[in-house]
Design a protein around this motif. Structure first.
Motif, short mmCIF file in Angstrom:
data_model
loop_
_atom_site.label_atom_id
_atom_site.label_comp_id
_atom_site.label_asym_id
_atom_site.label_seq_id
_atom_site.Cartn_x
_atom_site.Cartn_y
_atom_site.Cartn_z
N ASP A 65 0.85 -1.18 0.00
CA ASP A 65 0.00 0.00 0.00
C ASP A 65 0.90 1.24 0.00
O ASP A 65 2.12 1.15 -0.06
N TYR A 66 0.28 2.42 0.08
CA TYR A 66 1.06 3.66 -0.02
C TYR A 66 2.04 3.79 1.15
O TYR A 66 3.17 4.24 0.97
N HIS A 67 1.62 3.39 2.35
CA HIS A 67 2.49 3.47 3.53
C HIS A 67 3.75 2.63 3.32
O HIS A 67 4.87 3.09 3.60
N LYS A 68 3.59 1.40 2.84
CA LYS A 68 4.74 0.53 2.61
C LYS A 68 5.62 1.05 1.47
O LYS A 68 6.84 0.91 1.48
N PHE A 69 4.97 1.64 0.49
CA PHE A 69 5.69 2.22 -0.65
C PHE A 69 6.60 3.35 -0.18
O PHE A 69 7.79 3.39 -0.52
N ILE A 70 6.06 4.26 0.62
CA ILE A 70 6.84 5.38 1.15
C ILE A 70 7.96 4.87 2.06
O ILE A 70 9.09 5.36 2.03
N GLN A 71 7.64 3.89 2.89
CA GLN A 71 8.64 3.33 3.80
C GLN A 71 9.83 2.80 3.03
O GLN A 71 10.99 3.06 3.38
N PHE A 72 9.58 2.05 1.95
CA PHE A 72 10.66 1.50 1.14
C PHE A 72 11.50 2.62 0.53
O PHE A 72 12.74 2.57 0.59
N VAL A 73 10.85 3.62 -0.06
CA VAL A 73 11.58 4.71 -0.72
C VAL A 73 12.45 5.46 0.28
O VAL A 73 13.62 5.77 -0.01
N THR A 77 16.53 5.69 -0.09
CA THR A 77 16.99 6.92 -0.75
C THR A 77 17.48 7.97 0.23
O THR A 77 18.02 8.99 -0.18
N LYS A 78 17.31 7.73 1.53
CA LYS A 78 17.70 8.71 2.53
C LYS A 78 18.78 8.14 3.45
O LYS A 78 19.01 6.93 3.48
N THR A 79 19.42 9.03 4.20
CA THR A 79 20.40 8.61 5.20
C THR A 79 20.06 9.30 6.52
O THR A 79 19.23 10.20 6.57
N GLY A 80 20.73 8.88 7.58
CA GLY A 80 20.49 9.48 8.88
C GLY A 80 19.47 8.71 9.68
O GLY A 80 19.38 7.48 9.58
N PHE A 81 18.67 9.42 10.45
CA PHE A 81 17.70 8.80 11.34
C PHE A 81 16.34 8.70 10.66
O PHE A 81 16.00 9.51 9.80
N LEU A 82 15.57 7.71 11.09
CA LEU A 82 14.22 7.55 10.57
C LEU A 82 13.37 8.76 10.96
O LEU A 82 12.52 9.21 10.18
N LEU A 92 18.60 4.84 9.31
CA LEU A 92 18.16 4.22 8.06
C LEU A 92 19.18 3.18 7.59
O LEU A 92 18.83 2.22 6.91
N GLU A 93 20.43 3.36 7.98
CA GLU A 93 21.47 2.37 7.64
C GLU A 93 21.14 1.02 8.28
O GLU A 93 21.22 -0.03 7.62
N VAL A 94 20.75 1.04 9.55
CA VAL A 94 20.39 -0.20 10.24
C VAL A 94 19.13 -0.80 9.64
O VAL A 94 19.02 -2.02 9.49
N LYS A 193 29.65 1.91 1.40
CA LYS A 193 29.14 2.80 0.36
C LYS A 193 27.68 2.47 0.04
O LYS A 193 26.88 3.35 -0.26
N ILE A 194 27.36 1.19 0.10
CA ILE A 194 25.98 0.77 -0.17
C ILE A 194 25.06 1.18 0.99
O ILE A 194 23.98 1.71 0.78
N LEU A 195 25.54 0.96 2.21
CA LEU A 195 24.72 1.25 3.39
C LEU A 195 24.50 2.74 3.58
O LEU A 195 23.49 3.16 4.15
N ASN A 196 25.44 3.56 3.11
CA ASN A 196 25.33 5.00 3.28
C ASN A 196 24.93 5.72 2.00
O ASN A 196 24.96 6.95 1.93
N PHE A 197 24.52 4.95 1.00
CA PHE A 197 24.11 5.56 -0.27
C PHE A 197 22.83 6.37 -0.09
O PHE A 197 21.87 5.90 0.53
N ALA A 198 22.83 7.59 -0.62
CA ALA A 198 21.63 8.42 -0.60
C ALA A 198 21.17 8.62 -2.04
O ALA A 198 21.85 9.28 -2.82
N GLY A 199 20.07 8.02 -2.40
CA GLY A 199 19.55 8.16 -3.74
C GLY A 199 18.88 9.51 -3.91
O GLY A 199 18.89 10.35 -3.03
N PHE A 200 18.29 9.71 -5.06
CA PHE A 200 17.59 10.96 -5.28
C PHE A 200 16.32 10.67 -6.07
O PHE A 200 16.20 9.67 -6.76
N LEU A 201 15.38 11.57 -5.95
CA LEU A 201 14.11 11.41 -6.63
C LEU A 201 13.98 12.50 -7.70
O LEU A 201 14.20 13.67 -7.43
N LYS A 202 13.63 12.10 -8.91
CA LYS A 202 13.45 13.06 -9.99
C LYS A 202 11.99 13.51 -10.00
O LYS A 202 11.13 12.81 -10.49
#
Length: 203
Positions: A65-73, A77-82, A92-94, A193-202
């Motif tokens: 659902d939308y909640h799970k979709f946002i959680q995955f993204v 795509t982000k770093t730091g704290f939830l 978010l790394e953990v 590098k994988i665990l700390n990767f910060a993606g981006f949204l277009k």
């Protein structure tokens, strides 16, 4: 997550869903990897995304659902704290590590056994071989691996050696808890590098 990102994701969700959920096929199409949706690894990955941080631990496949979709993204795509406002809770790394562990832990036992690990490695290799990557450098490596994959005995031997490395050489046991698995995976060169990767949204 910024307001423009939220608006973009809401539009994307509506683009891929007409009934409030995103199916396995729609999920992988969103990720521009629609050709892998029917592979075993893709199905297990989608299942993990649908069930992640869900205490019910249902065995059957649920839909996103939308909640799970946002959680995955957010997790990927982000770093730091939830909760960045007060810097509380898990990083978010953990969460990425726990998500990956859940993919491997197919029976939701909270322990990873050798067979689960081996089967997921096999299914991941199978998925990679049908992927089409935008990066020419990555695609060339996959093509080389594909040309060499005719020697299935070689691939099986490599995967067996990888399992031995973690279960026999590192721990000498048949089951790993999340903490044990985390300690092992953090020792892999380049994993930071994988665990700390910060993606981006277009958007």
């Amino acid at each position: 997550m910024s307001d423009p990102e939220k608006k973009y994701l809401w539009r994307q969700f509506l683009n891929y869903s007409s009934d409030g959920i995103i199916s396995n096929r729609q999920f992988w199409t969103f990720l521009d990897l629609g050709n892998v949706y029917n592979t075993t690894f893709a199905k297990l990955f989608y299942k993990a995304a649908c069930n992640f941080r869900d205490n019910t631990k249902l065995d059957h496949l649920k839909f996103m659902d939308y909640h799970k979709f946002i959680q995955f993204v957010v997790i990927f795509t982000k770093t730091g704290f939830l909760n960045p406002e007060n810097k509380s809770g898990e990083t978010l790394e953990v969460l990425r590590l726990k998500f990956i562990f859940q993919i491997f832990d197919c029976d939701n036992s909270e322990e990873l056994d050798r067979l689960e690990f081996r089967n997921i490695l096999t299914s991941f290799v199978e998925m990679v071989l049908v992927c089409k990557f935008e990066s020419k450098a990555i695609q060339e490596k996959v093509d080389i691996f594909l040309s060499e994959s005719k020697n299935t005995q070689m691939i099986e031997k490599i995967l067996d050696l990888y399992c031995d490395e973690i279960f026999t050489l590192s721990y000498n046991q048949d089951y790993l808890t999340f903490d044990e698995w985390e300690k092992w995976i953090r020792g892999i060169k380049g994993i930071d590098k994988i665990l700390n990767f910060a993606g981006f949204l277009k958007y």
